[in-house]
Design an enzyme around this catalytic site. Structure first.
Site, short mmCIF file in Angstrom:
data_model
loop_
_atom_site.label_atom_id
_atom_site.label_comp_id
_atom_site.label_asym_id
_atom_site.label_seq_id
_atom_site.Cartn_x
_atom_site.Cartn_y
_atom_site.Cartn_z
CB SER A 61 -49.94 25.95 -62.94
OG SER A 61 -48.93 26.54 -62.22
C1 LIG Z 1 -46.57 26.23 -59.02
S1 LIG Z 1 -45.08 26.39 -59.13
C2 LIG Z 1 -45.06 27.73 -60.47
C3 LIG Z 1 -45.29 27.14 -61.77
C4 LIG Z 1 -44.60 27.78 -62.91
N1 LIG Z 1 -45.14 29.01 -63.33
C5 LIG Z 1 -44.75 27.14 -64.22
O1 LIG Z 1 -44.99 27.62 -65.32
O2 LIG Z 1 -44.26 25.79 -64.24
C6 LIG Z 1 -44.61 27.48 -57.72
C7 LIG Z 1 -43.35 28.03 -57.75
O3 LIG Z 1 -43.14 28.88 -56.78
C8 LIG Z 1 -41.88 29.08 -56.06
N2 LIG Z 1 -41.68 30.01 -54.97
C9 LIG Z 1 -42.33 29.64 -53.92
N3 LIG Z 1 -41.75 30.45 -52.97
C10 LIG Z 1 -41.14 31.60 -53.55
C11 LIG Z 1 -40.64 32.93 -53.28
N4 LIG Z 1 -40.65 33.14 -52.29
N5 LIG Z 1 -40.01 33.41 -54.38
C12 LIG Z 1 -40.15 33.19 -55.60
N6 LIG Z 1 -40.66 31.95 -56.04
C13 LIG Z 1 -41.14 31.04 -55.10
C14 LIG Z 1 -41.43 27.63 -55.94
O4 LIG Z 1 -40.18 27.18 -56.02
C15 LIG Z 1 -42.23 26.87 -57.21
O5 LIG Z 1 -41.52 26.68 -58.19
#
Ligand SMILES: C[S@@+](CC[C@H](N)C(=O)[O-])C[C@H]1O[C@@H](n2cnc3c(N)ncnc32)[C@H](O)[C@@H]1O
Length: 322
Positions: free
Chosen positions: A87
């Site tokens: 992000s």
């Molecule tokens: C914007 S990214 C997260 C960024 C992260 N916090 C970082 O520091 O790089 C969003 C993440 O949410 C995960 N995600 C989507 N749906 C999800 C779910 N149902 N449970 C857990 N993670 C999920 C995606 O796989 C993705 O890796």
């Protein structure tokens, strides 16, 4: 060569980072370890990959300078769909400060992604107090390697974040880095009374103060947030459809972030023109006038007052699986 300390100074100068403990975390956690490659959009909408080990020194320099820019980095793309990203650092900084953590607190992060945010949390609180969940074993596996390489060992769980991480509950803070239509009940149920659950709902960020396992309330922050949507899992309420251009909503409203925010929040229960009338008559409210309340498992969004007249259901007690 750009470094983490440059990014930290830029975030502080922009007013996104004031707390010395978080400043130290941003200055000392090397983002480059978490994004050995990422995709940038180039002319014609094509995606190009920049990576650490590119044989071309000019492209390696572009990779490193992008890592320490204040920008989100697309790290996983499948069939043109963005699945995961690191992000935007200023948004992460604002969220981490809004989380109001203190030493000794236990934090659950939903959406491990690159692992960078989990590393910042582990720097601040110690790895044993941080649990992070992602849906995809490929993502958690890579994040685990990067976290270990940078010297951090939070608990990493592969699973559906809608269900939280009951094995390590309870939590003092929950922070989600993927967007939800409604706050999953498990996040409240796995928190202690008085905890904060910070969730991207629609295109806003709402910190819910937890009052009990099925109760909480909070007002949106002013910060806009556009996160990768939560995938899979239990139903997340109705999809919000883009406003059809032929509908009677005046074009000037369609250009306003505050109107899009309302559509994202209430789009499942309000027709676009009704949303427009409400937005106009309420004086084009900004995000901070809206909030979310969870009472006895029922969840709704509201404008100005949790008890009306403008409220929209976000989900019943069964949605999201407690
Ligand atoms: C914007 S990214 C997260 C960024 C992260 N916090 C970082 O520091 O790089 C969003 C993440 O949410 C995960 N995600 C989507 N749906 C999800 C779910 N149902 N449970 C857990 N993670 C999920 C995606 O796989 C993705 O890796």
């Amino acid at each position: 060569m750009p470094a983490a300390s440059d990014l930290m100074r830029r975030l502080a100068a922009r007013g996104a980072l004031a707390d010395p403990a978080w400043q130290a975390a941003f200055a000392e956690v090397p983002r480059e370890v978490f994004v050995p490659y990422y995709y940038v959009t180039v002319s014609g909408g094509r995606r190009e990959r920049l990576w650490r080990d590119d044989p071309d020194p000019e492209r390696r320099a572009r990779w490193l300078s992008g890592v320490y820019d204040d920008q989100p980095l697309a790290t996983r793309v499948r069939d043109g769909e963005l699945l995961s990203s690191s992000s935007q650092p200023s948004l992460m900084a604002r969220m981490l400060e809004a989380l109001e953590v203190r030493d000794g607190m236990r934090v659950l992060e939903i959406g491990t992604g690159s692992g960078y945010n989990a590393a910042l949390l582990a720097h601040r609180l110690g790895g044993a107090r941080v649990t992070t969940v992602d849906l995809d074993p490929g993502i958690t596996g890579t994040a685990r390697e990067h976290l270990a390489a940078a010297g951090y060992r939070p608990r990493i769980v592969t699973g559906d974040g809608v269900l939280g991480a009951p094995a390590y509950a309870p939590y003092d803070r929950v922070i989600a880095t993927c967007a939800v239509r409604a706050v999953p009940p498990a996040w409240l149920a796995q928190s202690v009374p008085g905890a904060l659950v910070l969730a991207p709902v629609g295109t806003g960020l709402v910190p819910l103060r937890v009052e009990g396992p099925r109760d909480g309330e909070g007002r949106f922050l002013s910060t806009p947030a556009h996160f990768v949507p939560l995938r899979g899992g239990a139903p997340q309420g109705e999809e919000v459809h883009p406003v059809p251009s032929a509908c009677a909503v005046p074009p000037h409203a369609l250009r306003q972030g505050s109107f899009h925010f309302l559509l994202g929040l209430a789009g499942g229960s309000l027709a676009p023109y009704d949303a427009y009338e409400l937005w106009r008559d309420a004086g084009r409210p900004e995000r901070e006038r809206y909030g979310v309340t969870v009472r006895d498992g029922l969840q709704w969004a509201w404008l100005d007052d949790p008890y009306g007249p403008h409220t929209w259901s976000l989900g019943g007690p069964l949605e999201g699986g407690a």
